[in-house]
Design an enzyme around this catalytic site. Structure first.
Site, mmCIF file in Angstrom:
data_model
loop_
_atom_site.group_PDB
_atom_site.id
_atom_site.type_symbol
_atom_site.label_atom_id
_atom_site.label_comp_id
_atom_site.label_asym_id
_atom_site.label_seq_id
_atom_site.Cartn_x
_atom_site.Cartn_y
_atom_site.Cartn_z
ATOM 1 N N TYR A 1 -35.955 23.477 -45.197
ATOM 2 C CA TYR A 1 -34.667 22.957 -44.733
ATOM 3 C C TYR A 1 -33.947 22.254 -45.880
ATOM 4 O O TYR A 1 -34.553 21.852 -46.870
ATOM 5 C CB TYR A 1 -34.891 22.004 -43.551
ATOM 6 N N ASP B 1 -35.860 30.721 -33.052
ATOM 7 C CA ASP B 1 -35.859 31.097 -31.622
ATOM 8 C C ASP B 1 -35.784 32.616 -31.508
ATOM 9 O O ASP B 1 -36.564 33.265 -30.827
ATOM 10 C CB ASP B 1 -34.658 30.459 -30.914
ATOM 11 N N ARG C 1 -41.292 26.931 -42.941
ATOM 12 C CA ARG C 1 -40.718 25.883 -42.099
ATOM 13 C C ARG C 1 -40.804 26.278 -40.637
ATOM 14 O O ARG C 1 -41.296 27.362 -40.318
ATOM 15 C CB ARG C 1 -39.267 25.642 -42.533
ATOM 16 N N GLY C 2 -40.322 25.462 -39.739
ATOM 17 C CA GLY C 2 -40.141 25.825 -38.327
ATOM 18 C C GLY C 2 -41.397 26.324 -37.663
ATOM 19 O O GLY C 2 -42.425 25.645 -37.651
ATOM 20 N N GLU C 3 -41.305 27.519 -37.072
ATOM 21 C CA GLU C 3 -42.453 28.006 -36.282
ATOM 22 C C GLU C 3 -42.900 29.384 -36.701
ATOM 23 O O GLU C 3 -44.058 29.602 -37.052
ATOM 24 C CB GLU C 3 -42.100 28.004 -34.788
ATOM 25 N N ASP C 4 -41.997 30.363 -36.745
ATOM 26 C CA ASP C 4 -42.459 31.742 -36.985
ATOM 27 C C ASP C 4 -42.921 31.943 -38.414
ATOM 28 O O ASP C 4 -43.973 32.533 -38.659
ATOM 29 C CB ASP C 4 -41.357 32.742 -36.624
ATOM 30 N N SER C 5 -42.183 31.457 -39.395
ATOM 31 C CA SER C 5 -42.627 31.624 -40.793
ATOM 32 C C SER C 5 -43.908 30.812 -41.028
ATOM 33 O O SER C 5 -44.769 31.223 -41.816
ATOM 34 C CB SER C 5 -41.540 31.176 -41.773
ATOM 35 N N GLN D 1 -36.994 40.719 -41.018
ATOM 36 C CA GLN D 1 -38.229 40.059 -40.583
ATOM 37 C C GLN D 1 -39.458 40.918 -40.873
ATOM 38 O O GLN D 1 -40.502 40.411 -41.289
ATOM 39 C CB GLN D 1 -38.170 39.759 -39.080
HETATM 40 O O1 TRH Z 1 -35.391 29.363 -39.066
HETATM 41 P P1 TRH Z 1 -36.312 28.327 -38.586
HETATM 42 O O2 TRH Z 1 -36.102 26.961 -39.090
HETATM 43 O O3 TRH Z 1 -36.253 28.279 -36.983
HETATM 44 C C1 TRH Z 1 -36.394 27.048 -36.290
HETATM 45 C C2 TRH Z 1 -37.810 26.961 -35.757
HETATM 46 O O4 TRH Z 1 -38.131 28.122 -35.039
HETATM 47 C C3 TRH Z 1 -37.947 25.767 -34.840
HETATM 48 O O5 TRH Z 1 -39.223 25.791 -34.186
HETATM 49 C C4 TRH Z 1 -36.856 25.789 -33.796
HETATM 50 O O6 TRH Z 1 -36.933 24.623 -33.030
HETATM 51 C C5 TRH Z 1 -35.522 25.862 -34.475
HETATM 52 O O7 TRH Z 1 -35.450 27.054 -35.255
HETATM 53 C C6 TRH Z 1 -34.418 25.874 -33.458
HETATM 54 O O8 TRH Z 1 -37.808 28.722 -38.937
HETATM 55 P P2 TRH Z 1 -38.765 29.862 -38.429
HETATM 56 O O9 TRH Z 1 -39.295 29.518 -37.064
HETATM 57 O O10 TRH Z 1 -39.743 30.104 -39.483
HETATM 58 O O11 TRH Z 1 -37.876 31.150 -38.259
HETATM 59 C C7 TRH Z 1 -37.418 31.807 -39.419
HETATM 60 C C8 TRH Z 1 -37.452 33.309 -39.165
HETATM 61 O O12 TRH Z 1 -36.779 33.996 -40.228
HETATM 62 C C9 TRH Z 1 -38.870 33.854 -39.141
HETATM 63 O O13 TRH Z 1 -38.984 34.853 -38.151
HETATM 64 C C10 TRH Z 1 -39.024 34.470 -40.508
HETATM 65 C C11 TRH Z 1 -37.647 35.002 -40.735
HETATM 66 N N1 TRH Z 1 -37.258 35.271 -42.126
HETATM 67 C C12 TRH Z 1 -36.902 36.567 -42.437
HETATM 68 O O14 TRH Z 1 -36.969 37.464 -41.601
HETATM 69 N N2 TRH Z 1 -36.494 36.849 -43.695
HETATM 70 C C13 TRH Z 1 -36.434 35.896 -44.666
HETATM 71 O O15 TRH Z 1 -36.052 36.197 -45.818
HETATM 72 C C14 TRH Z 1 -36.812 34.557 -44.332
HETATM 73 C C15 TRH Z 1 -36.776 33.495 -45.381
HETATM 74 C C16 TRH Z 1 -37.227 34.256 -43.034
#
Ligand code: TRH
Length: 382
Positions: free
Chosen positions: A197, A23, A275-279, A259
């Site tokens: 996860y 988020d 996983r999730g959305e942004d990555s 990030q």
């Molecule tokens: O962390 P997430 O599982 O977030 C999730 C999803 O957004 C999902 O859609 C939402 O419903 C839930 O949260 C509540 O996965 P996501 O979306 O990939 O976000 C991870 C963020 O972390 C992304 O911006 C990449 C960043 N990241 C780093 O900045 N450094 C790192 O070393 C890693 C591994 C990730």
């Protein structure tokens, strides 16, 4: 403390951190693109500064309000509520705006454009729902539903300008520097990044990787999964960041990267688990083969999201590669032992690499989220 942007025409992004990083990750990325590429005065209202600090370490989680890269970051509710001077309010992921905020919007001489930014999905119904509006049940306010997506009928995906050329310019020297700054020599085998996860079938994957005749380097950023990897490695390997070896597998523990540097990890590797959305989106822009673990939802909505994405992603991918990819994604997301499907996935790595680059180029034609939001606001805000 830096005064927030009080200029008219400000955009307020409201983010509640449900859990994990996405988020905050999506909202911070969107705020940066709007500010830096569209010169939009942005205020990011967020209820969990610790999570945002993990993504942007320069943030001070103790401040109710501060300016980061020209963006006013307000810790909600400590920072109070915005003046009713915003041109646009973005309610991220339909998290629900505070009632007093909505009341303020309704009383404003010129209510802001209220956009609900939805979660990303590749499902077909998104095209026909994108941009629809619905009136607030009690107040004279319109809400617009804005869907990121994979087609020109959606809001597109967030992408900083120049990202793909920066990716293509990230060559051998940059990769060596990346690993060296983390204390590692350049990998002598294909490298895989692992972000997933805790319920992923990790032991089966690691055993399959270690037993494969083809060497591999696995890079695991700090987090719950790294603890599980350490457990699999056994007690003698817990200290430091490795590398640790089991069979043909070398494991490297990384810090959780800011990030802005996570893209470099994706570009430095030949294959990425996300996983999730942004990555998930970043791995597609990286143009490398990927495995995605969607965020688990009730009634298996995440399985429908995965199937919808695979249908698009594999539409023009030759059968052996498509079959191997779908089989592994199914195992990975069903917590089924991937020992059988991992070797078959490695067999088609070259086809997947070519496909991943084609996919990122094709995606770049489906519009960019921040630009589409700006265009949408221009049309709606008279
Ligand atoms: O962390 P997430 O599982 O977030 C999730 C999803 O957004 C999902 O859609 C939402 O419903 C839930 O949260 C509540 O996965 P996501 O979306 O990939 O976000 C991870 C963020 O972390 C992304 O911006 C990449 C960043 N990241 C780093 O900045 N450094 C790192 O070393 C890693 C591994 C990730």
């Amino acid at each position: 403390m830096v005064a927030g942007h009080s200029a008219s025409g400000a955009w307020d992004i409201f983010c509640r951190v449900v859990d994990n990083f996405g988020d905050a990750g999506v909202c911070w990325r969107l705020a940066r693109i709007l500010r830096h590429e569209h010169d939009v005065p942005v205020r990011l209202w967020i209820d969990d500064l610790q999570t945002l600090q993990a993504l942007y370490p320069a943030l001070d989680p103790g401040l109710p309000r501060q300016s980061c890269e020209g963006i006013t970051v307000c810790r909600w509710p400590q920072a109070g509520l915005p003046d009713a001077d915003a041109a646009v309010v973005i309610e991220a992921f339909g998290c629900g705006l505070p009632e007093e905020w909505i009341a303020g919007m309704a009383q404003a001489a010129k209510p802001p454009l209220w956009i609900i930014l939805e979660y990303l999905s590749a499902e077909d119904w998104v095209d026909s729902h994108h941009g629809l509006s619905s009136p607030h049940p009690q107040l004279s306010l319109q809400r617009y539903f804005f869907f990121p997506g994979f087609t020109t009928a959606t809001g597109g995906l967030p992408r900083e300008s120049g990202l793909l050329s920066r990716r293509d310019g990230f060559g051998t020297a940059a990769r060596q520097a990346f690993w060296s700054e983390l204390g590692f020599a350049p990998p002598q085998a294909p490298a895989v990044s692992l972000f997933a996860y805790a319920d992923a079938p990790l032991a089966g994957l690691l055993s399959a990787m270690a037993a494969d005749t083809r060497p591999l380097v696995l890079a695991v950023p700090e987090g719950a999964l790294l603890s599980a990897v350490r457990g699999w490695l056994g007690s003698e390997a817990v200290a430091g960041r490795g590398p640790w070896r089991r069979g043909t597998l070398e494991v490297r523990a990384l810090p959780f990267l800011p990030q802005a540097r996570y893209d470099e990890l994706l570009w430095a590797c030949n294959f990425n688990f996300v996983r999730g959305e942004d990555s998930f989106v970043r791995a597609q822009w990286a143009g490398r083969p990927l495995v995605w673990q969607p965020y688990r939802q009730e009634d298996d909505a995440h399985q429908r999201k995965m199937a919808a994405f695979l249908a698009r992603y594999c539409a023009d991918l030759a059968a052996p590669a498509a079959t191997a990819l779908q089989a592994f994604w199914r195992d990975w997301n069903a917590a089924a032992d991937p020992a059988g499907s991992w070797p078959a996935l490695r067999d088609v790595a070259d086809d997947l690499a070519r496909h991943a680059l084609r996919w990122s180029a094709k995606l770049a034609d489906s519009g960019e989220l921040a630009a589409q939001l700006v265009e949408f606001s221009r049309r709606k805000v008279k």
